[in-house]
Design an enzyme around this catalytic site. Structure first.
Site, PDB file in Angstrom:
ATOM      1  N   ARG A 161      -2.082 -34.133  34.600  1.00 25.93           N
ATOM      2  CA  ARG A 161      -1.370 -35.770  34.248  1.00 25.93           C
ATOM      3  C   ARG A 161      -0.315 -35.295  34.631  1.00 25.93           C
ATOM      4  NH1 ARG A 161       1.534 -35.732  28.664  1.00 25.93           N
ATOM      5  NH2 ARG A 161       3.875 -35.317  29.754  1.00 25.93           N
ATOM      6  N   TYR A 196       9.895 -40.599  29.586  1.00 27.12           N
ATOM      7  CA  TYR A 196       9.381 -39.799  28.803  1.00 27.12           C
ATOM      8  C   TYR A 196       8.326 -38.955  29.835  1.00 27.12           C
ATOM      9  CZ  TYR A 196       5.040 -37.359  26.954  1.00 27.12           C
ATOM     10  OH  TYR A 196       4.558 -36.258  27.453  1.00 27.12           O
ATOM     11  N   ASP A 250       0.189 -40.382  30.782  1.00 28.38           N
ATOM     12  CA  ASP A 250       0.545 -41.240  29.126  1.00 28.38           C
ATOM     13  C   ASP A 250       1.688 -42.238  29.136  1.00 28.38           C
ATOM     14  OD1 ASP A 250       1.094 -40.504  26.795  1.00 28.38           O
ATOM     15  OD2 ASP A 250       1.342 -37.972  26.692  1.00 28.38           O
ATOM     16  N   HIS A 290       2.377 -42.942  26.113  1.00 28.46           N
ATOM     17  CA  HIS A 290       3.900 -42.364  25.578  1.00 28.46           C
ATOM     18  C   HIS A 290       4.006 -43.609  24.008  1.00 28.46           C
ATOM     19  CE1 HIS A 290       5.680 -39.157  23.520  1.00 28.46           C
ATOM     20  NE2 HIS A 290       4.892 -38.502  24.063  1.00 28.46           N
ATOM     21  N   GLU A 323      -3.212 -42.288  28.294  1.00 26.18           N
ATOM     22  CA  GLU A 323      -3.443 -41.625  27.357  1.00 26.18           C
ATOM     23  C   GLU A 323      -2.372 -42.888  26.418  1.00 26.18           C
ATOM     24  OE1 GLU A 323      -2.656 -38.158  26.947  1.00 26.18           O
ATOM     25  OE2 GLU A 323      -1.200 -37.894  25.274  1.00 26.18           O
ATOM     26  N   GLU A 330      -3.255 -38.124  19.258  1.00 33.91           N
ATOM     27  CA  GLU A 330      -1.825 -37.020  19.188  1.00 33.91           C
ATOM     28  C   GLU A 330      -1.406 -37.205  17.707  1.00 33.91           C
ATOM     29  OE1 GLU A 330      -0.295 -36.691  23.011  1.00 33.91           O
ATOM     30  OE2 GLU A 330       1.892 -36.934  22.343  1.00 33.91           O
ATOM     31  N   ARG A 389      -7.365 -37.063  20.597  1.00 35.58           N
ATOM     32  CA  ARG A 389      -6.887 -36.318  20.931  1.00 35.58           C
ATOM     33  C   ARG A 389      -5.893 -35.488  19.738  1.00 35.58           C
ATOM     34  NH1 ARG A 389      -3.991 -34.150  24.394  1.00 35.58           N
ATOM     35  NH2 ARG A 389      -2.199 -34.901  24.533  1.00 35.58           N
ATOM     36  N   GLU A 415      -5.602 -29.788  26.177  1.00 41.19           N
ATOM     37  CA  GLU A 415      -4.238 -29.672  27.063  1.00 41.19           C
ATOM     38  C   GLU A 415      -3.420 -28.681  27.113  1.00 41.19           C
ATOM     39  OE1 GLU A 415      -1.346 -32.444  24.666  1.00 41.19           O
ATOM     40  OE2 GLU A 415      -0.105 -32.828  26.905  1.00 41.19           O
ATOM     41  N   TRP A 465       8.804 -43.877  21.310  1.00 37.79           N
ATOM     42  CA  TRP A 465       9.116 -43.105  22.100  1.00 37.79           C
ATOM     43  C   TRP A 465       7.534 -41.972  22.255  1.00 37.79           C
ATOM     44  CZ3 TRP A 465       8.239 -37.987  22.939  1.00 37.79           C
ATOM     45  CH2 TRP A 465       8.830 -37.100  23.333  1.00 37.79           C
TER      46      TRP A 465
HETATM   47  O1  EZ4 Z   1       5.300 -36.110  23.605  1.00 39.37           O
HETATM   48  O2  EZ4 Z   1       4.328 -33.251  21.330  1.00 39.37           O
HETATM   49  O3  EZ4 Z   1       1.024 -35.897  25.394  1.00 39.37           O
HETATM   50  N1  EZ4 Z   1       1.767 -35.029  24.955  1.00 39.37           N
HETATM   51  C1  EZ4 Z   1       2.638 -35.338  24.772  1.00 39.37           C
HETATM   52  C2  EZ4 Z   1       3.608 -34.983  24.240  1.00 39.37           C
HETATM   53  C3  EZ4 Z   1       4.465 -35.391  22.736  1.00 39.37           C
HETATM   54  C4  EZ4 Z   1       5.347 -34.200  22.415  1.00 39.37           C
HETATM   55  C5  EZ4 Z   1       5.796 -34.721  21.160  1.00 39.37           C
HETATM   56  O4  EZ4 Z   1       6.050 -33.123  20.122  1.00 39.37           O
HETATM   57  O5  EZ4 Z   1       2.646 -37.060  24.293  1.00 39.37           O
HETATM   58  O6  EZ4 Z   1       4.407 -33.940  24.862  1.00 39.37           O
HETATM   59 CO    CO Z   2       0.729 -37.410  24.913  1.00 39.45          CO
END
Ligand code: EZ4
Ligand code: CO
Length: 403
Positions: free
Chosen positions: A147, A159, A211, A213, A237, A263, A284, A340, A403
């Site tokens: 990733r 991030y 990601d 995010h 992602e 996630e 996820r 992961e 976030w």
């Molecule tokens: O930011 O688990 O794909 N993994 C992620 C993680 C999240 C954290 C948040 O607690 O996006 O690293």
């Molecule tokens: Co993630």
């Protein structure tokens, strides 16, 4: 067999982990992970104050009945705190059942469907040269997929590049999240150039993930998906906040970039539209945040009908207990996609000695009965809770952003 004790251990060997230990009258005990990053003590109290007393005296073999009674009996359903607490009970009971059977957990889940569990690791860089170094480091460790996250010109912290708040030395009532900054237009301009540079340097074969995010609207996510198509991502992602499941219909109509989501989800109901309409390619959720092995296995079976694969969340904030449970499930299910795996600090591995192995980028749960993880309670007690929060993200004008 009867449960005689259930206790919660909060420890911070570098970061906070919440562990449930269930003990039986036959001397067999089981562990479950209930770590919820930034809200650890809420789950610890849920377990210690409201769940542990209900467990004492019951037959630990009744995993499904216990799960249903905790889920339905609380009246208040779903949510990350509740589901992390139920997950810890579910995994601890599976650990006990498998230990009682003298088998590693994956054998009770149907046995191995593969020899080993493929992973992806994280490569991060403030700029492209730093990212290349990080990719090379992950390749040297054997990771079969990577990733990639980078800094965005003009933004101080984003991030994946800077490490999140981490443990702070202040008393816990004074801890505050750090603030990261964000500019969606700059991000959308920059990321395709990063992928172009990485493909030019590393070639077409290396499986690459990214990601987003939860930071994009559906139409922005669609634009990014289209712009990244030439670089053939393994997946994009969390391209948009997926509690708006309908939003993924729009993304899906516009791009063939594979999508991974879930996630932050904690229930199959979060996935109903996404899975039944085939709007994503990977689910996820983590064992730890989804109510345990029992419901996650059901989700994977539901996803399998729609040709969707597993991709269990495995950041540093899932404990080795939650990671082990994930690896057993990964080995057993047919529709495994990828796991992961970020690894742990040496101290964390000492607090949680484990039978699972990470070799040349592949995980295996090992053959120890149960989930194969122990808890060194003395060492855990020597590293108590330290307040730490995930960052908060703000646009350049100060508006709070996802976030
Ligand atoms: O930011 O688990 O794909 N993994 C992620 C993680 C999240 C954290 C948040 O607690 O996006 O690293
Ligand atoms: Co993630």
């Amino acid at each position: 067999m009867k449960i005689v004790d259930a206790k919660v251990v909060v420890t911070s060997p570098g970061r906070n982990f919440v562990t449930l230990k269930i003990t039986t009258d036959e001397g067999i005990s089981g562990l479950g992970d209930a770590t919820l990053n930034g809200r650890e003590l809420a789950v610890a109290s849920y377990l210690q104050d409201h769940v542990a007393p209900l467990l004492v005296g019951i037959d630990p073999h009744r995993i499904e009945d216990t799960w249903q009674s905790l889920y339905r009996g609380a009246y208040w359903r779903r949510g990350p705190v509740t589901m992390a607490a139920i997950a810890a009970v579910d995994v601890a009971l599976w650990d006990i059942k498998a230990k009682a059977a003298g088998l590693p957990l994956y054998q009770l889940l149907g046995g191995a469907s593969r020899e080993r569990v493929g992973t992806y690791g994280h490569a991060n860089g403030q700029d492209i040269p730093e990212l290349f170094d990080s990719i090379r480091a992950r390749m040297a460790e054997g990771y079969p997929a990577i990733r990639i996250q980078t800094g965005i010109p003009g933004l101080k912290t984003v991030y994946g590049v800077h490490h999140s708040a981490g443990a702070t030395a202040v008393p816990h009532q004074q801890a505050r999240p750090v603030v990261e900054d964000w500019d969606t237009a700059a991000y959308l301009r920059h990321i395709p150039t990063v992928f172009e540079a990485v493909r030019n340097e590393f070639g077409p074969e290396l499986p690459l993930l990214h990601d987003a995010h939860h930071r994009l609207t559906p139409i922005q996510a669609a634009q990014l998906g289209k712009d990244l198509e030439p670089y053939r991502l393994f997946w994009l992602e969390d391209c948009t906040p997926a509690e708006d499941q309908d939003g993924l219909r729009l993304v899906r109509r516009h791009t063939t970039t594979p999508l991974a989501i879930g996630e932050v989800f904690n229930s199959v109901y979060d996935y109903q539209t996404l899975v039944s309409e085939k709007l994503i390619d990977y689910v996820r959720s983590a064992v730890t945040h989804f109510g345990g092995v029992s419901p996650l296995k059901k989700l994977f079976d539901f996803a399998a009908q729609h040709q969707i694969k597993s991709a269990i969340h495995g950041p540093e904030d899932i404990s080795p207990v939650g990671m082990a449970a994930a690896i057993h499930l990964d080995l057993a299910i047919h529709n495994f996609g990828i796991q992961e795996y970020a690894g742990y600090t040496p101290l964390t591995d000492e607090v949680f000695p484990h039978a699972y192995t990470f070799t040349d980028g592949y995980l295996h749960p090992g053959e120890a009965p149960g989930i194969g993880v122990e808890l060194d309670e003395d060492l855990a007690a020597a590293h108590g809770y330290e307040a730490a929060y995930l960052p908060v993200n703000r646009l350049l004008d100060g508006t709070v952003h996802d976030w």
